[in-house]
Design a protein around this motif. Structure first.
Motif, PDB file in Angstrom:
ATOM      1  N   SER A   1       0.837  -1.203   0.000  1.00 48.25           N
ATOM      2  CA  SER A   1       0.000   0.000   0.000  1.00 48.25           C
ATOM      3  C   SER A   1       0.869   1.249   0.000  1.00 48.25           C
ATOM      4  CB  SER A   1      -0.904   0.006   1.249  1.00 48.25           C
ATOM      5  OG  SER A   1      -1.619  -1.194   1.375  1.00 48.25           O
ATOM      6  N   VAL A   2       0.202   2.396  -0.030  1.00 44.07           N
ATOM      7  CA  VAL A   2       0.897   3.676  -0.091  1.00 44.07           C
ATOM      8  C   VAL A   2       1.885   3.809   1.067  1.00 44.07           C
ATOM      9  CG1 VAL A   2      -1.051   4.772   1.121  1.00 44.07           C
ATOM     10  CG2 VAL A   2       0.578   6.177  -0.118  1.00 44.07           C
ATOM     11  N   GLY A   3       3.108   4.218   0.740  1.00 47.66           N
ATOM     12  CA  GLY A   3       4.140   4.413   1.755  1.00 47.66           C
ATOM     13  C   GLY A   3       4.723   3.133   2.312  1.00 47.66           C
ATOM     14  N   ASN A   4       4.270   1.971   1.847  1.00 48.42           N
ATOM     15  CA  ASN A   4       4.725   0.676   2.369  1.00 48.42           C
ATOM     16  C   ASN A   4       4.555   0.570   3.887  1.00 48.42           C
ATOM     17  OD1 ASN A   4       5.645  -0.433  -0.168  1.00 48.42           O
ATOM     18  ND2 ASN A   4       7.394   0.954  -0.023  1.00 48.42           N
ATOM     19  N   VAL A   5       3.589   1.287   4.423  1.00 49.01           N
ATOM     20  CA  VAL A   5       3.400   1.307   5.870  1.00 49.01           C
ATOM     21  C   VAL A   5       3.064  -0.078   6.441  1.00 49.01           C
ATOM     22  CG1 VAL A   5       1.993   2.277   7.732  1.00 49.01           C
ATOM     23  CG2 VAL A   5       2.821   3.755   5.904  1.00 49.01           C
ATOM     24  N   PRO A   6       2.188  -0.875   5.796  1.00 42.40           N
ATOM     25  CA  PRO A   6       1.911  -2.218   6.347  1.00 42.40           C
ATOM     26  C   PRO A   6       3.165  -3.086   6.428  1.00 42.40           C
ATOM     27  CG  PRO A   6       0.248  -1.611   4.729  1.00 42.40           C
ATOM     28  CD  PRO A   6       1.325  -0.591   4.628  1.00 42.40           C
ATOM     29  N   GLN A   7       4.027  -3.003   5.402  1.00 38.90           N
ATOM     30  CA  GLN A   7       5.255  -3.800   5.445  1.00 38.90           C
ATOM     31  C   GLN A   7       6.183  -3.335   6.562  1.00 38.90           C
ATOM     32  OE1 GLN A   7       3.843  -2.620   2.691  1.00 38.90           O
ATOM     33  NE2 GLN A   7       3.593  -4.377   1.330  1.00 38.90           N
ATOM     34  N   LEU A   8       6.246  -2.036   6.783  1.00 33.03           N
ATOM     35  CA  LEU A   8       7.060  -1.510   7.875  1.00 33.03           C
ATOM     36  C   LEU A   8       6.520  -1.980   9.221  1.00 33.03           C
ATOM     37  CD1 LEU A   8       7.560   2.134   6.541  1.00 33.03           C
ATOM     38  CD2 LEU A   8       9.320   0.363   6.708  1.00 33.03           C
ATOM     39  N   ALA A   9       5.195  -1.991   9.376  1.00 35.62           N
ATOM     40  CA  ALA A   9       4.592  -2.476  10.622  1.00 35.62           C
ATOM     41  C   ALA A   9       4.916  -3.946  10.846  1.00 35.62           C
ATOM     42  CB  ALA A   9       3.074  -2.261  10.585  1.00 35.62           C
ATOM     43  N   VAL A  10       4.837  -4.734   9.791  1.00 35.33           N
ATOM     44  CA  VAL A  10       5.149  -6.159   9.908  1.00 35.33           C
ATOM     45  C   VAL A  10       6.632  -6.358  10.243  1.00 35.33           C
ATOM     46  CG1 VAL A  10       5.388  -8.285   8.550  1.00 35.33           C
ATOM     47  CG2 VAL A  10       3.241  -7.012   8.516  1.00 35.33           C
ATOM     48  N   ASP A  11       7.515  -5.557   9.638  1.00 35.07           N
ATOM     49  CA  ASP A  11       8.933  -5.604  10.001  1.00 35.07           C
ATOM     50  C   ASP A  11       9.115  -5.399  11.503  1.00 35.07           C
ATOM     51  OD1 ASP A  11      10.182  -6.170   7.631  1.00 35.07           O
ATOM     52  OD2 ASP A  11      10.829  -4.126   7.202  1.00 35.07           O
ATOM     53  N   ALA A  12       8.418  -4.398  12.042  1.00 38.60           N
ATOM     54  CA  ALA A  12       8.547  -4.100  13.472  1.00 38.60           C
ATOM     55  C   ALA A  12       8.030  -5.259  14.325  1.00 38.60           C
ATOM     56  CB  ALA A  12       7.796  -2.816  13.807  1.00 38.60           C
ATOM     57  N   VAL A  13       6.956  -5.898  13.907  1.00 35.57           N
ATOM     58  CA  VAL A  13       6.405  -7.046  14.644  1.00 35.57           C
ATOM     59  C   VAL A  13       7.398  -8.205  14.627  1.00 35.57           C
ATOM     60  CG1 VAL A  13       4.607  -8.815  14.626  1.00 35.57           C
ATOM     61  CG2 VAL A  13       3.997  -6.413  14.287  1.00 35.57           C
ATOM     62  N   ILE A  14       7.949  -8.511  13.451  1.00 30.82           N
ATOM     63  CA  ILE A  14       8.897  -9.625  13.331  1.00 30.82           C
ATOM     64  C   ILE A  14      10.132  -9.379  14.184  1.00 30.82           C
ATOM     65  CG2 ILE A  14      10.415 -10.861  11.730  1.00 30.82           C
ATOM     66  CD1 ILE A  14       8.296 -10.280   9.546  1.00 30.82           C
ATOM     67  N   GLU A  15      10.655  -8.151  14.130  1.00 35.69           N
ATOM     68  CA  GLU A  15      11.860  -7.820  14.888  1.00 35.69           C
ATOM     69  C   GLU A  15      11.606  -7.865  16.388  1.00 35.69           C
ATOM     70  OE1 GLU A  15      15.650  -6.594  16.015  1.00 35.69           O
ATOM     71  OE2 GLU A  15      14.958  -7.260  14.038  1.00 35.69           O
ATOM     72  N   THR A  16      10.523  -7.277  16.831  1.00 40.42           N
ATOM     73  CA  THR A  16      10.252  -7.171  18.263  1.00 40.42           C
ATOM     74  C   THR A  16       9.937  -8.528  18.884  1.00 40.42           C
ATOM     75  OG1 THR A  16       9.397  -4.935  17.920  1.00 40.42           O
ATOM     76  CG2 THR A  16       8.829  -6.013  19.997  1.00 40.42           C
ATOM     77  N   LEU A  17       9.136  -9.339  18.182  1.00 36.96           N
ATOM     78  CA  LEU A  17       8.763 -10.651  18.695  1.00 36.96           C
ATOM     79  C   LEU A  17       9.804 -11.719  18.381  1.00 36.96           C
ATOM     80  CD1 LEU A  17       6.030  -9.111  18.898  1.00 36.96           C
ATOM     81  CD2 LEU A  17       4.901 -11.244  18.260  1.00 36.96           C
ATOM     82  N   GLN A  18      10.849 -11.324  17.602  1.00 41.74           N
ATOM     83  CA  GLN A  18      11.883 -12.280  17.200  1.00 41.74           C
ATOM     84  C   GLN A  18      11.253 -13.515  16.549  1.00 41.74           C
ATOM     85  OE1 GLN A  18      15.724 -11.669  18.341  1.00 41.74           O
ATOM     86  NE2 GLN A  18      14.515  -9.907  17.636  1.00 41.74           N
ATOM     87  N   LEU A  19      10.336 -13.266  15.629  1.00 41.79           N
ATOM     88  CA  LEU A  19       9.655 -14.367  14.953  1.00 41.79           C
ATOM     89  C   LEU A  19      10.638 -15.149  14.092  1.00 41.79           C
ATOM     90  CD1 LEU A  19       6.321 -12.677  13.771  1.00 41.79           C
ATOM     91  CD2 LEU A  19       6.794 -13.882  15.905  1.00 41.79           C
TER      92      LEU A  19
END
Length: 243
Positions: free
Chosen positions: A21-39
């Motif tokens: 989507s615009v600004g790739n914001v959903p992908q950035l949010a998912v990056d933060a989730v993966i990094e924080t939860l150490q998925l």
């Protein structure tokens, strides 16, 4: 379409899917989730509808002898939280989009996921109600009738009634496909302008945690973390010798 490192029973799992989507914001949010939860990386998603890309590892905690590259679409898992997350890094090929979304929806239905949360973003100039915040959702009736639907009743976001999510990619089409297969699903998005959207990515991750019933962040964590790959979003600074 799916290649898993090991066979997993996804019955009752939550599935988070970003829409390009615009600004790739959903992908950035998912990056933060993966990094924080150490998925942990659990598999890959491949399809003729996906533009192939390859790059360096996006997350330091996933760098192992057998995982040294980043590809177009990857799956990450937390078995403890019963959570599967898709990270997709390229838009879909338009003529093949509908068949891809159908296959993805079939996978969700057949593997008996409990629900799907679709993340998206929308052009900020499409927001006409200045009295409300930037977050909106569109949920099917199946999702609203589950226990997760209770978290939709919150002053921080509003039900979207404007029809098209401009700039939201395939989110609405995937919601339709999941609804046709009787899968509880919701599209959660925010209004943004393009630019440096890392702040919006973190904001969307925080709201994703809230709409999930505070299931993502561990009790000792207060916020989401930046992955190391974000340091290279805009390249290096310009050389001062130019001036």
């Amino acid at each position: 379409m799916f290649s898993f490192k090991q066979e997993i029973d996804f019955t009752g799992y939550s599935f988070i899917v970003p829409s390009v989507s615009v600004g790739n914001v959903p992908q950035l949010a998912v990056d933060a989730v993966i990094e924080t939860l150490q998925l942990e990386p659990i598999g890959l998603l491949w399809s003729p509808a996906l533009v192939p890309i390859v790059g360096a590892p996006a997350f330091e905690h996933t760098v192992t002898n057998d995982a040294t590259m980043t590809t177009t679409a990857e799956l990450y898992i937390s078995q403890e939280k019963k959570l599967l997350v898709l990270q997709i890094r390229a838009p879909l090929v338009a003529p093949l989009r509908q068949s891809f979304l159908g296959e993805l929806s079939d996978f969700v239905r057949d593997r008996k996921f409990s629900h799907v949360i679709l993340l998206a973003s929308c052009f900020s100039h499409e927001k006409f109600d200045i009295r409300t915040g930037p977050f909106r959702y569109v949920a099917n009736e199946l999702y609203e009738q589950t226990a997760h639907g209770e978290h939709l009743k919150d002053d921080r976001w509003t039900k979207h009634t404007g029809g098209v999510i401009h700039g939201g990619g395939y989110a609405s089409k995937l919601l339709e496909a999941l609804t046709d297969r009787k899968v509880p699903a919701v599209v959660f998005f925010m209004y943004v302008s393009e630019g440096d959207n890392t702040a919006e990515g973190l904001m969307l991750a925080r709201m994703l945690n809230a709409i999930s019933g505070e299931r993502l962040l561990a009790s000792e964590r207060t916020d989401f973390r930046w992955p190391s790959s974000w340091k290279h979003l805009f390249g290096t600074a310009h050389p001062r010798t130019l001036y």
